[in-house]
Enzyme design. Sequence first.
Site, PDB file in Angstrom:
ATOM      1  CD  GLU A 173     116.929  15.089  73.903  1.00  0.00           C
ATOM      2  OE1 GLU A 173     116.131  14.187  73.775  1.00  0.00           O
ATOM      3  OE2 GLU A 173     116.515  16.463  73.543  1.00  0.00           O
ATOM      4  CG  HIS A 208     109.132  15.687  73.203  1.00  0.00           C
ATOM      5  ND1 HIS A 208     107.945  15.398  73.925  1.00  0.00           N
ATOM      6  CD2 HIS A 208     110.014  15.070  74.035  1.00  0.00           C
ATOM      7  CE1 HIS A 208     108.066  14.773  75.174  1.00  0.00           C
ATOM      8  NE2 HIS A 208     109.488  14.542  75.411  1.00  0.00           N
ATOM      9  CG  HIS A 214     116.093  19.079  76.533  1.00  0.00           C
ATOM     10  ND1 HIS A 214     114.968  19.618  76.811  1.00  0.00           N
ATOM     11  CD2 HIS A 214     116.034  17.752  76.411  1.00  0.00           C
ATOM     12  CE1 HIS A 214     114.100  18.430  76.944  1.00  0.00           C
ATOM     13  NE2 HIS A 214     114.811  17.433  76.633  1.00  0.00           N
ATOM     14  CG  ASP A 247     112.955  14.521  71.600  1.00  0.00           C
ATOM     15  OD1 ASP A 247     113.446  13.615  72.350  1.00  0.00           O
ATOM     16  OD2 ASP A 247     112.764  15.552  71.793  1.00  0.00           O
ATOM     17  CD  GLU A 303     114.253  10.586  74.182  1.00  0.00           C
ATOM     18  OE1 GLU A 303     113.173  10.224  74.526  1.00  0.00           O
ATOM     19  OE2 GLU A 303     114.590  11.910  74.712  1.00  0.00           O
TER      20      GLU A 303
END
Length: 239
Positions: free
Chosen positions: A35, A50, A7, A37, A109
């Site tokens: 993952e 993020h 993450h 952002d 994301e």
Amino acid sequence: MNICMAHRGWSGKAPENTMTAIRLALAEPAIRGIEIDVQLSRDGVPVLIHDFTLERTTTGRGLVMDHTLEELRELDAGSWFNERFAGERIPTLEEVLQAVKGRCTLNIELKATSDMYPGIAEKVLELLERHEMKQEVCITSFDHDLIRQVRELDATVETGLIVMGRPVLMLEQLEAAGANILSMGYPYLTRELACEALEKGYKVIAWTLDEPSHIRTVMSWHPDVQICTNHPDRMLEFV
């Protein structure tokens, strides 16, 4: 076997969404997904961060979208985590693609709505095209309309809906958005929903699991549930 997804990179060991966190995850062969952002700088460059504001993870202030790439690159994005990481910079998505290509799956994301960052879908897809990485990534977002837009622009890229909560007609929402991945906050994901989604051909990502007992429980539901965690080492004990 359940896929371990780091993450924001290996954010338990290094500042989230930095190249150091990405490289740490890449150095562990058992980590098969990362993952990240993505937002846009004021001059339209996809960058990794993020929060919509800079204060928590950098030495900057204000909104990410109000700063050019050059201004963002001047900020320290590591010392908030530990002084050992002083001097870490906000990376561009392109830098990350170059590092990850051929080594790991990337979950991108989009931290945005199509109204907040006009053109973000096109810019990300353009980079994926340039680096020939469309088959090595998935694009996810809380904004279901943005995911539908990605699907309309390029039907070959995997897309997913991110969900925090347990809405009704979840699988119908995936179908309506043209998505093939359900990425759900683990407190709301159930064994029944995960198995139903998998049986219907969707991929399932559970996030963000950091407690070993929670990781082990969700892993027991189905071997194809992907586990997104800040602490991959805690999951790898069970793999």
